[in-house]
Design an enzyme around this catalytic site. Sequence first.
Site, PDB file in Angstrom:
ATOM      1  N   SER A 126     -29.038 -23.952  22.893  1.00  0.00           N
ATOM      2  CA  SER A 126     -29.981 -24.655  24.727  1.00  0.00           C
ATOM      3  C   SER A 126     -31.085 -25.089  24.779  1.00  0.00           C
ATOM      4  CB  SER A 126     -29.353 -23.505  25.580  1.00  0.00           C
ATOM      5  OG  SER A 126     -29.546 -23.909  26.053  1.00  0.00           O
ATOM      6  N   TYR A 154     -28.881 -14.500  28.918  1.00  0.00           N
ATOM      7  CA  TYR A 154     -28.651 -15.577  27.843  1.00  0.00           C
ATOM      8  C   TYR A 154     -29.237 -16.618  27.162  1.00  0.00           C
ATOM      9  CZ  TYR A 154     -26.621 -20.960  27.987  1.00  0.00           C
ATOM     10  OH  TYR A 154     -25.970 -21.910  27.581  1.00  0.00           O
ATOM     11  N   LYS A 158     -29.124 -16.947  22.606  1.00  0.00           N
ATOM     12  CA  LYS A 158     -29.158 -18.678  22.058  1.00  0.00           C
ATOM     13  C   LYS A 158     -30.092 -18.049  20.699  1.00  0.00           C
ATOM     14  CE  LYS A 158     -25.494 -20.226  23.353  1.00  0.00           C
ATOM     15  NZ  LYS A 158     -24.429 -20.506  23.086  1.00  0.00           N
TER      16      LYS A 158
HETATM   17  P1  NAD Z   1     -17.689 -23.522  29.067  1.00  0.00           P
HETATM   18  O1  NAD Z   1     -17.271 -22.317  29.521  1.00  0.00           O
HETATM   19  O2  NAD Z   1     -16.074 -24.309  28.940  1.00  0.00           O
HETATM   20  O3  NAD Z   1     -17.374 -23.057  27.001  1.00  0.00           O
HETATM   21  C1  NAD Z   1     -16.909 -21.443  26.513  1.00  0.00           C
HETATM   22  C2  NAD Z   1     -15.027 -20.771  25.885  1.00  0.00           C
HETATM   23  O4  NAD Z   1     -16.023 -20.194  24.934  1.00  0.00           O
HETATM   24  C3  NAD Z   1     -14.244 -20.837  27.132  1.00  0.00           C
HETATM   25  O5  NAD Z   1     -13.601 -21.722  26.783  1.00  0.00           O
HETATM   26  C4  NAD Z   1     -14.885 -19.516  27.302  1.00  0.00           C
HETATM   27  O6  NAD Z   1     -13.520 -19.198  27.256  1.00  0.00           O
HETATM   28  C5  NAD Z   1     -14.603 -19.425  25.662  1.00  0.00           C
HETATM   29  N1  NAD Z   1     -15.122 -17.955  24.910  1.00  0.00           N
HETATM   30  C6  NAD Z   1     -16.118 -17.419  25.728  1.00  0.00           C
HETATM   31  N2  NAD Z   1     -16.393 -16.151  24.946  1.00  0.00           N
HETATM   32  C7  NAD Z   1     -15.538 -15.905  24.397  1.00  0.00           C
HETATM   33  C8  NAD Z   1     -14.744 -14.925  23.491  1.00  0.00           C
HETATM   34  N3  NAD Z   1     -15.516 -13.638  23.259  1.00  0.00           N
HETATM   35  N4  NAD Z   1     -14.028 -15.855  22.558  1.00  0.00           N
HETATM   36  C9  NAD Z   1     -13.367 -16.355  22.743  1.00  0.00           C
HETATM   37  N5  NAD Z   1     -13.525 -17.537  23.192  1.00  0.00           N
HETATM   38  C10 NAD Z   1     -14.853 -17.190  24.076  1.00  0.00           C
HETATM   39  O7  NAD Z   1     -19.000 -24.085  28.399  1.00  0.00           O
HETATM   40  P2  NAD Z   1     -19.688 -24.639  27.978  1.00  0.00           P
HETATM   41  O8  NAD Z   1     -20.202 -25.349  28.919  1.00  0.00           O
HETATM   42  O9  NAD Z   1     -18.123 -25.875  27.102  1.00  0.00           O
HETATM   43  O10 NAD Z   1     -20.562 -24.562  26.647  1.00  0.00           O
HETATM   44  C11 NAD Z   1     -20.223 -24.223  24.807  1.00  0.00           C
HETATM   45  C12 NAD Z   1     -21.400 -23.906  24.571  1.00  0.00           C
HETATM   46  O11 NAD Z   1     -22.184 -25.101  24.833  1.00  0.00           O
HETATM   47  C13 NAD Z   1     -22.067 -22.028  24.947  1.00  0.00           C
HETATM   48  O12 NAD Z   1     -22.241 -21.566  23.892  1.00  0.00           O
HETATM   49  C14 NAD Z   1     -23.085 -23.147  25.733  1.00  0.00           C
HETATM   50  O13 NAD Z   1     -23.467 -22.071  25.681  1.00  0.00           O
HETATM   51  C15 NAD Z   1     -23.545 -23.958  25.278  1.00  0.00           C
HETATM   52  N6  NAD Z   1     -24.453 -24.729  26.052  1.00  0.00           N
HETATM   53  C16 NAD Z   1     -23.683 -25.346  26.724  1.00  0.00           C
HETATM   54  C17 NAD Z   1     -24.684 -25.785  28.499  1.00  0.00           C
HETATM   55  C18 NAD Z   1     -23.875 -26.160  29.888  1.00  0.00           C
HETATM   56  O14 NAD Z   1     -24.387 -27.173  30.244  1.00  0.00           O
HETATM   57  N7  NAD Z   1     -22.755 -26.604  29.315  1.00  0.00           N
HETATM   58  C19 NAD Z   1     -25.992 -26.380  27.699  1.00  0.00           C
HETATM   59  C20 NAD Z   1     -26.427 -26.049  25.923  1.00  0.00           C
HETATM   60  C21 NAD Z   1     -25.407 -25.011  25.238  1.00  0.00           C
HETATM   61  N1  UFG Z   2     -30.169 -28.011  41.320  1.00  0.00           N
HETATM   62  C1  UFG Z   2     -30.602 -28.094  42.365  1.00  0.00           C
HETATM   63  N2  UFG Z   2     -29.204 -27.809  43.308  1.00  0.00           N
HETATM   64  C2  UFG Z   2     -28.210 -27.496  43.141  1.00  0.00           C
HETATM   65  C3  UFG Z   2     -27.450 -27.243  41.227  1.00  0.00           C
HETATM   66  C4  UFG Z   2     -28.944 -27.314  40.304  1.00  0.00           C
HETATM   67  O1  UFG Z   2     -31.643 -28.279  43.128  1.00  0.00           O
HETATM   68  O2  UFG Z   2     -27.446 -26.812  43.609  1.00  0.00           O
HETATM   69  C5  UFG Z   2     -31.191 -28.479  39.755  1.00  0.00           C
HETATM   70  C6  UFG Z   2     -31.673 -27.206  39.294  1.00  0.00           C
HETATM   71  O3  UFG Z   2     -33.003 -26.806  40.046  1.00  0.00           O
HETATM   72  C7  UFG Z   2     -32.555 -28.638  38.509  1.00  0.00           C
HETATM   73  C8  UFG Z   2     -31.708 -28.775  38.132  1.00  0.00           C
HETATM   74  O4  UFG Z   2     -31.016 -29.333  39.109  1.00  0.00           O
HETATM   75  O5  UFG Z   2     -34.004 -28.766  38.438  1.00  0.00           O
HETATM   76  C9  UFG Z   2     -30.420 -28.926  36.892  1.00  0.00           C
HETATM   77  O6  UFG Z   2     -29.679 -27.718  36.843  1.00  0.00           O
HETATM   78  P1  UFG Z   2     -28.840 -27.389  36.640  1.00  0.00           P
HETATM   79  O7  UFG Z   2     -28.446 -26.268  37.473  1.00  0.00           O
HETATM   80  O8  UFG Z   2     -27.924 -28.057  36.343  1.00  0.00           O
HETATM   81  O9  UFG Z   2     -29.602 -27.080  35.091  1.00  0.00           O
HETATM   82  P2  UFG Z   2     -30.636 -26.306  34.167  1.00  0.00           P
HETATM   83  O10 UFG Z   2     -31.179 -27.369  33.525  1.00  0.00           O
HETATM   84  O11 UFG Z   2     -30.863 -25.444  35.590  1.00  0.00           O
HETATM   85  O12 UFG Z   2     -29.184 -26.007  33.161  1.00  0.00           O
HETATM   86  C10 UFG Z   2     -28.371 -26.546  32.688  1.00  0.00           C
HETATM   87  C11 UFG Z   2     -27.501 -25.298  31.521  1.00  0.00           C
HETATM   88  C12 UFG Z   2     -28.596 -24.494  30.714  1.00  0.00           C
HETATM   89  C13 UFG Z   2     -28.924 -25.167  29.829  1.00  0.00           C
HETATM   90  C14 UFG Z   2     -29.864 -26.485  30.251  1.00  0.00           C
HETATM   91  C15 UFG Z   2     -30.172 -27.175  29.647  1.00  0.00           C
HETATM   92  O13 UFG Z   2     -26.823 -24.318  33.263  1.00  0.00           O
HETATM   93  O14 UFG Z   2     -27.271 -23.530  29.909  1.00  0.00           O
HETATM   94  O15 UFG Z   2     -29.306 -27.217  30.937  1.00  0.00           O
HETATM   95  O16 UFG Z   2     -31.174 -27.477  29.277  1.00  0.00           O
HETATM   96  F1  UFG Z   2     -29.831 -24.470  28.811  1.00  0.00           F
END
Ligand code: NAD
Ligand code: UFG
Length: 684
Positions: A126, A154, A158
């Site tokens: 991330s 978190y 990573k």
């Molecule tokens: P998500 O929660 O939708 O998907 C994660 C999945 O992993 C879920 O289906 C959950 O049930 C499963 N899981 C969690 N722990 C587990 C375990 N111990 N055993 C088996 N399954 C397990 O999240 P997502 O948004 O699809 O994110 C996927 C990956 O990308 C994650 O590693 C997250 O950290 C990373 N990531 C997400 C974002 C974002 O904004 N969504 C940004 C950067 C990185």
């Molecule tokens: N924001 C608001 N109101 C809300 C939610 C978010 O104003 O209710 C703003 C936040 O302050 C931020 C922007 O919208 O400026 C984006 O916020 P998000 O919470 O959607 O996303 P973040 O950038 O904080 O974080 C996300 C994921 C992290 C990941 C990161 C990578 O949640 O896991 O993007 O860029 F690491």
Amino acid sequence: MSEYILVTGGAGYIGSHTVIELINNGYKVVVVDNLCNSSYDAIARVEFITKQKVDFFDVDLRDLESLNKVFDKFPIKGVIHFAALKAVGESTKIPLAYYDNNIGGTITLLTAMQKHEVKTIVFSSSATVYGDATRFENMIPIPEHCPNDPTNPYGKTKFMIEHILKDIYGADNQWQTAILRYFNPIGAHPSGLLGEDPLGIPNNLLPYLAQVAIGRREKLSIFGNDYDSHDGTPIRDYIHVVDLAKGHIAALNYLKNLNGGLYREWNLGTGNGSTVFDVYHAFCKAVGKELPYEVVGRRGGDVLNLTANATRANTELKWEAKLTIEDACKDLWKWTTENPFGFNIDNYEWKVFSDDKEDYRNRLHTVKYDNFEVSFANRGAIIQKIVKNGINVVCGFDEPSRYIEKSNPFFGTTVGRVANRIGHSKFELNGKTYTLESNESSNTLHGGLDGYDKQYFFGPVAKQFKKDDKIINTFEFNYVDKDGHNGFPGDVECTIKYTVDDSSVAIEFVGEHLKDSPVEETIINLTNHSYFNISNTKSTDGTVIKAITNKQLEVNDELLPTGKFVPTHTDITKPTTLSADCAFDYCFVVDGNGSGIDTRDSELKQVIEATHPNSNIKFIAETTDPSFQLYTGIGINTPGFEPRSGFCIENARFVDAINHKEWANQVIVKKGQSYGSKVKYSFV
Ligand code: NAD
Ligand code: UFG
């Protein structure tokens, strides 16, 4: 290519979109997910979209023994590792759970990989590992060499996992490790079938805004407008989840073409920064109205700018984000309006319907209203049960294995590719004679030996909506019947859509003769083979029926139509009591002119009603089809049931239509065309 990729967390938001791309690129996929933040419905929908089986295991990554079993079972070539807990705020409150799940899970995964000599991994990292990149000069947009400084547990998981992977590569440089640092994934699948389904109050901007738009939340809180940006709100690099998913295929392909091992990081972002207000306006445009918001104080831990320098991924992986924020907003809005509660539907639940509890191919899906309950299963897309006022009104088995027995008289099943009889198991189409296997004397009955009743349908896509204050649930199943299967020509996609309300089940049957099918024409005739019984006993004797027509297709000794219409032995347009002496197995004609190939736009016509003195349930069947077979179940011979335990109303085209020139147009489907019909069973 038939390489298996293990996808951990494949039922999640990014994982499920990536599984689709993997399948589209010819990979075979095994998913491991403990469903702690997702639903199996996402996998069912992936199968529905791709029409491919996805092997799924409900396994916690920290369970080494179960994980090893999955590696033992499949020739896994590589792993895409999504599974993790991911809520930044939550991680500051329960850090141990985050370290245990994310790092513990990864260590177990790597242990299983090492044991099975699988050394290719794509890891979901991330942008959060960079922390506040604005603390350095010239680090926005952020390049991969920007120093790391994650600011929450978190992010630290990573960061640590990246280091674990680097050390493993250091010890054994055969490992191929792609670290993908995602920026802000947004949007949903353009089909409207997959998207983010956050539990509880969403943390992220767009999921929150989507819930405001459909009225689940009052207004958006904008966390600060005093940042150094064009409108004072923070800047992020928002990337469409489908583009992000494609980045994983690019990474896998890159690793595959290497000669040796590698450890390398790539940013997956668009390279463009957008403010909170930019995104807000784009989403309001997609929704078509201004959404309520309030600017509140800054959120702890937020930084001014997280925009990717994506050049490394663009040049090395030959990957580039193509979709815009507008595309993402449009797709998110479609997903939200079509699935306002995500995968979670209050009155619906499912369980595996197989003796093997890991066999997700066949599940039993139950929808419950106060006095009405309906269950469907994937094998045959069957109606397994309908319960009205506590009375089971269709014949069905509680044990899944009973459906596979030879004595099962097609209970509740979808019948295809051609329902009813094909005379002498032969027909001619475009000058070619097709010969099928006979399964009823010299005829082919109900699609033959390997008909739709024996196929595992994908789905269902379960949805719920409100109409005139009524809660309506829909369940859509599909199955692709390939050219040559069971002797029939042409590729056909069969879709069975059930619509349930508090007293009825309607079915829409569609058979699409696919555009790239190898033949110009095929034949289709679909029906449902439920046996109804409103008597509250094992026998339907005493049921009083009344039909719209008394005209039947005259049949010869081989039960094949002669081409004539004749009145039946008892005039069923008048109330008629069913018994051993008053039984039926005839095709009744609703419209002597027959029909075209797609009758879905025609009006539903009530063709029969039934009552029984033992219950106060009235059964009504309506259809758009030109005929129906009334079969009063004289041949039922399966344990637990008896002859006349149920009666069938099989809406369909005329029996053996293909072998009668004047009827053939009812069943011949040209390439690109769809067969269609509807039936509705009400219990009032
Ligand atoms: P998500 O929660 O939708 O998907 C994660 C999945 O992993 C879920 O289906 C959950 O049930 C499963 N899981 C969690 N722990 C587990 C375990 N111990 N055993 C088996 N399954 C397990 O999240 P997502 O948004 O699809 O994110 C996927 C990956 O990308 C994650 O590693 C997250 O950290 C990373 N990531 C997400 C974002 C974002 O904004 N969504 C940004 C950067 C990185
Ligand atoms: N924001 C608001 N109101 C809300 C939610 C978010 O104003 O209710 C703003 C936040 O302050 C931020 C922007 O919208 O400026 C984006 O916020 P998000 O919470 O959607 O996303 P973040 O950038 O904080 O974080 C996300 C994921 C992290 C990941 C990161 C990578 O949640 O896991 O993007 O860029 F690491």
